[in-house]
Design an enzyme around this catalytic site. Structure first.
Site, PDB file in Angstrom:
ATOM      1  N   CYS A   2       0.809  -1.139   0.053  1.00 11.57           N
ATOM      2  CA  CYS A   2       0.012   0.047   0.002  1.00 11.57           C
ATOM      3  C   CYS A   2       0.866   1.290   0.036  1.00 11.57           C
ATOM      4  O   CYS A   2       2.044   1.119  -0.017  1.00 11.57           O
ATOM      5  CB  CYS A   2      -0.777   0.107   1.325  1.00 11.57           C
ATOM      6  N   ARG A  27       0.781   2.227  -5.756  1.00 12.45           N
ATOM      7  CA  ARG A  27       1.111   1.175  -5.005  1.00 12.45           C
ATOM      8  C   ARG A  27      -0.166   0.328  -4.616  1.00 12.45           C
ATOM      9  O   ARG A  27      -0.056  -0.748  -4.022  1.00 12.45           O
ATOM     10  CB  ARG A  27       1.604   1.660  -3.851  1.00 12.45           C
ATOM     11  N   TRP A  73      -3.967  -1.768  -1.213  1.00 15.12           N
ATOM     12  CA  TRP A  73      -3.783  -2.831  -2.070  1.00 15.12           C
ATOM     13  C   TRP A  73      -4.081  -4.023  -1.014  1.00 15.12           C
ATOM     14  O   TRP A  73      -3.138  -4.444  -0.534  1.00 15.12           O
ATOM     15  CB  TRP A  73      -2.499  -3.205  -2.964  1.00 15.12           C
ATOM     16  N   ASN A  97       1.728  -0.305   5.621  1.00 16.50           N
ATOM     17  CA  ASN A  97       1.747  -1.109   4.467  1.00 16.50           C
ATOM     18  C   ASN A  97       2.775  -2.264   4.880  1.00 16.50           C
ATOM     19  O   ASN A  97       3.803  -1.971   5.669  1.00 16.50           O
ATOM     20  CB  ASN A  97       2.657  -0.091   3.772  1.00 16.50           C
ATOM     21  N   GLY A  98       2.264  -3.386   4.724  1.00 15.82           N
ATOM     22  CA  GLY A  98       2.911  -4.686   5.299  1.00 15.82           C
ATOM     23  C   GLY A  98       1.955  -5.562   5.658  1.00 15.82           C
ATOM     24  O   GLY A  98       0.944  -5.519   5.336  1.00 15.82           O
ATOM     25  N   GLU A 478       8.596  -8.783 -23.441  1.00 17.47           N
ATOM     26  CA  GLU A 478       8.082  -7.421 -22.895  1.00 17.47           C
ATOM     27  C   GLU A 478       7.076  -6.625 -23.770  1.00 17.47           C
ATOM     28  O   GLU A 478       6.095  -6.193 -23.093  1.00 17.47           O
ATOM     29  CB  GLU A 478       9.527  -6.574 -22.888  1.00 17.47           C
ATOM     30  N   LYS A 482       3.460  -5.785 -22.009  1.00 19.85           N
ATOM     31  CA  LYS A 482       2.831  -4.234 -22.053  1.00 19.85           C
ATOM     32  C   LYS A 482       1.563  -4.512 -22.412  1.00 19.85           C
ATOM     33  O   LYS A 482       0.684  -3.700 -21.852  1.00 19.85           O
ATOM     34  CB  LYS A 482       3.655  -3.371 -22.969  1.00 19.85           C
ATOM     35  N   GLU A 485      -0.932  -6.236 -19.820  1.00 21.39           N
ATOM     36  CA  GLU A 485      -0.935  -5.410 -18.333  1.00 21.39           C
ATOM     37  C   GLU A 485      -2.111  -4.303 -18.597  1.00 21.39           C
ATOM     38  O   GLU A 485      -2.691  -3.696 -17.554  1.00 21.39           O
ATOM     39  CB  GLU A 485       0.123  -5.163 -17.600  1.00 21.39           C
ATOM     40  N   HIS A 501       6.688 -25.560 -32.725  1.00 19.51           N
ATOM     41  CA  HIS A 501       6.797 -26.644 -31.678  1.00 19.51           C
ATOM     42  C   HIS A 501       5.178 -26.572 -30.835  1.00 19.51           C
ATOM     43  O   HIS A 501       5.185 -27.159 -29.765  1.00 19.51           O
ATOM     44  CB  HIS A 501       7.894 -26.647 -30.771  1.00 19.51           C
ATOM     45  N   LYS A 600       2.411  -0.662  -8.354  1.00 18.25           N
ATOM     46  CA  LYS A 600       3.900  -0.463  -9.113  1.00 18.25           C
ATOM     47  C   LYS A 600       4.934  -1.377  -8.455  1.00 18.25           C
ATOM     48  O   LYS A 600       5.898  -1.732  -9.367  1.00 18.25           O
ATOM     49  CB  LYS A 600       3.957   0.873  -8.995  1.00 18.25           C
TER      50      LYS A 600
HETATM   51  O1  M6R Z   1      10.345  -2.365  -9.293  1.00 20.61           O
HETATM   52  P1  M6R Z   1      10.732  -3.628  -9.931  1.00 20.61           P
HETATM   53  O2  M6R Z   1      11.561  -3.346 -11.205  1.00 20.61           O
HETATM   54  O3  M6R Z   1      11.412  -4.565  -9.149  1.00 20.61           O
HETATM   55  O4  M6R Z   1       9.375  -4.290 -10.327  1.00 20.61           O
HETATM   56  C1  M6R Z   1       9.287  -5.454 -10.935  1.00 20.61           C
HETATM   57  C2  M6R Z   1       8.027  -5.536 -11.661  1.00 20.61           C
HETATM   58  O5  M6R Z   1       7.084  -5.534 -10.799  1.00 20.61           O
HETATM   59  C3  M6R Z   1       7.776  -4.687 -12.726  1.00 20.61           C
HETATM   60  O6  M6R Z   1       8.989  -4.615 -13.668  1.00 20.61           O
HETATM   61  C4  M6R Z   1       6.461  -5.061 -13.340  1.00 20.61           C
HETATM   62  O7  M6R Z   1       6.447  -6.350 -14.301  1.00 20.61           O
HETATM   63  C5  M6R Z   1       6.225  -3.860 -14.328  1.00 20.61           C
HETATM   64  N1  M6R Z   1       5.683  -2.745 -13.757  1.00 20.61           N
HETATM   65  C6  M6R Z   1       5.431  -4.109 -15.563  1.00 20.61           C
HETATM   66  O8  M6R Z   1       5.405  -3.174 -16.474  1.00 20.61           O
END
Ligand code: M6R
Length: 605
Positions: A2, A27, A73, A97-98, A478, A482, A485, A501, A600
């Site tokens: 959070c 977050r 969250w 948060n935790g 990647e 994108k 997500e 395959h 994030k």
């Molecule tokens: O802060 P980080 O780079 O460790 O985060 C890792 C992943 O959560 C992050 O790269 C996530 O996959 C991206 N937000 C996706 O776009």
């Protein structure tokens, strides 16, 4: 996972807290709440939904110069008003948060003492524990300290008391930063949330408790010992955390990539001397490094896959890449003569932090590649390379990714020199190559208007395949991530040669196939794969860098990407795929910067 924020000062707390909370919304955003202290009374408002919905019910606004706020969250308890923070018991109000891992036992004990609980959260035990100690005669700060000693798990906490104008913050395994103003204090889950309010920060360490009152700050640990922490000055400006005329942060951040890459190079590349140096880095004797590990999550993991190819090909050191959540539990065979590279934008991803601890326990040299100063991975690794991407606010990572790849390229050159594998001439030429990237990207971005049209054409499809080879296979991964997500469209990536395959069975005219196909050593092979898709009437979107691409005539769509040397191809090839995903999501009307179910930085397992 959070976001928390707190304020104690002479200004009105409400706008400060709401403004910072909006910046922390990445977050988590399933509910939000705020508590404001005024003349010995604390008023609390909580709402299911986003910060803007909270703002609506606070229309009259709160007066008062101290307060806390939270964006959630959900972990324990559904997203709802009753589970939203702040949580209160008696005079004590808490944002957290935790995860309090022993909350069931604590709750049972507290119930026996007559405490009543109003939510399903683990957090609610915290204000009750504090109240218990207050009832036994402890003062506020001591009651907090004694309560924290009873908790197992992780926490970043903001705590206030109705009868005492004091703000307490505490941290263990969840990020927390103090902002130091002029006679005022801020608390937040990360420093960017406070950009524009102060540029002086203390990054709290595990078990730290900060007690703020009457313009003074006292720092202690959970044992009650006084501790000292350095004040860091950050040079991020307020404008960096604004959208600056763009509809979404993600779009702004895509367009910031030329600048972010330039910033990642500045001060490190010495082109004339053919040297790359990192001021902040002291690597161990590299000749003894027998193996390198690269560990990360999500987009950062994709950067590691690219890093592996660059480091292995150029340094001839074996590199293993792992997803952090797998690495931490698989008893890796790792020893002292190995190097563990952790890549993370936030520096706070729980699984990546756990991987760091595992690597340290096994005696490896641990290097982090991070974007956030003062983050756990930046602080606790043996060495750190910062990506100077600036604050990345959109949940979908864009400029963090291209700066990670750039930083890994620089690391490869630095190690190549140190190991005597690359002479000055070679490094000079390769520095010249990466220095051209910002300009090439700018040209690409300036001519990328047609990608919105592409988005319009393809927004109705339900599935996509992404194909790439070699150093560009991670770009297929990647690109697919994108799209998934932010647009919620199913997309899968395969190494192009692997398609036959299995996934080839999926191909028909309803299957768009995005092919990343630069003119490199695997170009001819990818051409064959494009043929295979075309033969099955697949809908081909070809991203190529050669004018004479043999397959262009077979593709439904062709997009031209600037030609660059092999190791740098991922940086230019990801950009049109970021834009493609962005435009589809924007046209579909999804919440681009805060896609559903995501946060994030993932600070829980
Ligand atoms: O802060 P980080 O780079 O460790 O985060 C890792 C992943 O959560 C992050 O790269 C996530 O996959 C991206 N937000 C996706 O776009």
């Amino acid at each position: 996972m959070c976001g928390i924020v707190g304020y104690l000062g002479n200004d009105r707390a409400y706008p400060i807290l709401i403004d910072a909370l909006k910046k922390l919304e990445y977050r988590g955003y399933d509910s939000a709440g705020i508590a404001i202290w005024r003349n010995g009374k604390i008023e609390v408002a909580r709402k299911k939904g986003k910060v803007d919905e909270l703002r609506e019910i606070c229309a009259s606004g709160f007066e008062g110069t101290m307060g806390l706020a939270h964006t959630r969250w959900a972990t324990h308890g559904t997203p709802s008003e009753r589970n939203a923070h702040p949580h209160r018991a008696g005079d004590v109000v808490v944002v957290h948060n935790g995860i309090v891992e022993n909350y069931i036992e604590l709750k049972e004990g507290l119930r026996k003492d007559g405490h009543k609980f109003l939510s399903d959260t683990d957090t609610e035990v915290i204000p009750h524990l504090i109240t218990n100690h207050l009832n036994k005669g402890a003062d506020f700060a001591e009651a907090v300290r004694l309560s924290l000693a009873e908790i197992t798990g992780s926490y970043a906490l903001g705590i206030i008391h109705e009868k005492d104008r004091m703000l307490i913050a505490a941290k263990k395994e969840s990020p927390l930063v103090l902002g130091i103003g002029d006679g005022e204090f801020f608390v937040a889950s990360d420093a960017p949330a406070l950009i524009g309010r102060t540029n002086r920060f203390i990054f709290l360490e595990d078990n730290d408790i900060a007690v703020m009152k009457d313009g003074s700050l006292r720092l202690m640990d959970v044992e009650g010992n006084e501790v000292e922490r350095k004040v860091h000055v950050l040079h991020w400006s307020g404008a960096m955390a604004e959208k600056g005329g763009y509809k979404h942060f993600m779009l702004k951040e895509i367009f910031e990539q030329p600048m972010a890459i330039s910033d990642t190079l500045i001060g490190r590349v010495k082109e004339e001397q053919g040297e790359v140096e990192f001021e902040e880095l002291k690597l161990p004797g590299l000749k003894r490094i027998k193996r390198i590990w690269m560990v990360a999550c999500g987009t950062s993991y994709h950067a590691c896959l690219i890093g592996k190819q660059m480091l292995e090909a150029n340094l001839r050191i074996p590199v293993e890449v792992d997803i952090a959540s797998e690495f931490r539990y698989r008893d890796p065979i790792m020893g002292r003569d190995e190097m563990l590279i952790l890549v993370s934008q936030s520096g706070e991803t729980a699984d990546t932090i756990a991987a760091m601890k595992e690597g340290k326990r096994r005696g490896a040299y641990v290097l982090s590649v991070c974007n956030v100063l003062g983050s756990t991975l930046a602080r606790d690794a043996d060495g750190v390379i910062f990506t100077h991407a600036g604050p990345e606010i959109g949940v979908a990572s864009t400029k963090a990714f291209t700066t990670q790849v750039s930083a890994l390229y620089l690391l490869m050159l630095h190690m190549g020199r140190k190991l005597g594998l690359m002479g000055n001439e070679v490094v000079r030429a390769r520095i010249a190559d990466i220095k051209k990237i910002p300009h090439k990207l700018q040209t690409l971005l300036d001519g990328a208007g047609s990608i919105e049209e592409l988005g319009r054409k393809y927004m109705g499809f339900k599935n996509f395949l992404y194909l790439g080879r070699g150093i560009n296979f991670p770009i297929a991964l990647e690109g697919a991530l994108k799209l998934k997500e932010i647009s919620y469209i199913h997309a899968e990536a395969y190494a192009a040669g692997e398609m036959k395959h299995g996934p080839i069975a999926l191909i028909d005219e309803n299957m768009p196939v995005v092919v990343v196909s630069p003119n490199d050593q695997t170009y001819k092979k990818t051409c064959s794969n494009v043929e295979e898709v075309a033969a099955r009437r697949g809908n081909i979107l070809l991203f190529k860098d050669t004018d004479a691409h043999e397959m262009a005539a077979k593709a439904n769509v062709v997009f031209h990407v600037p030609a660059v040397p092999y190791d740098l191809q991922p940086i230019v090839h990801i950009v049109p795929l970021q834009l493609f995903a962005y435009h589809i999501a924007n046209l579909l009307g999804t919440d681009v910067d805060q896609p559903r179910n995501l946060a994030k930085s993932v600070t829980v397992e």
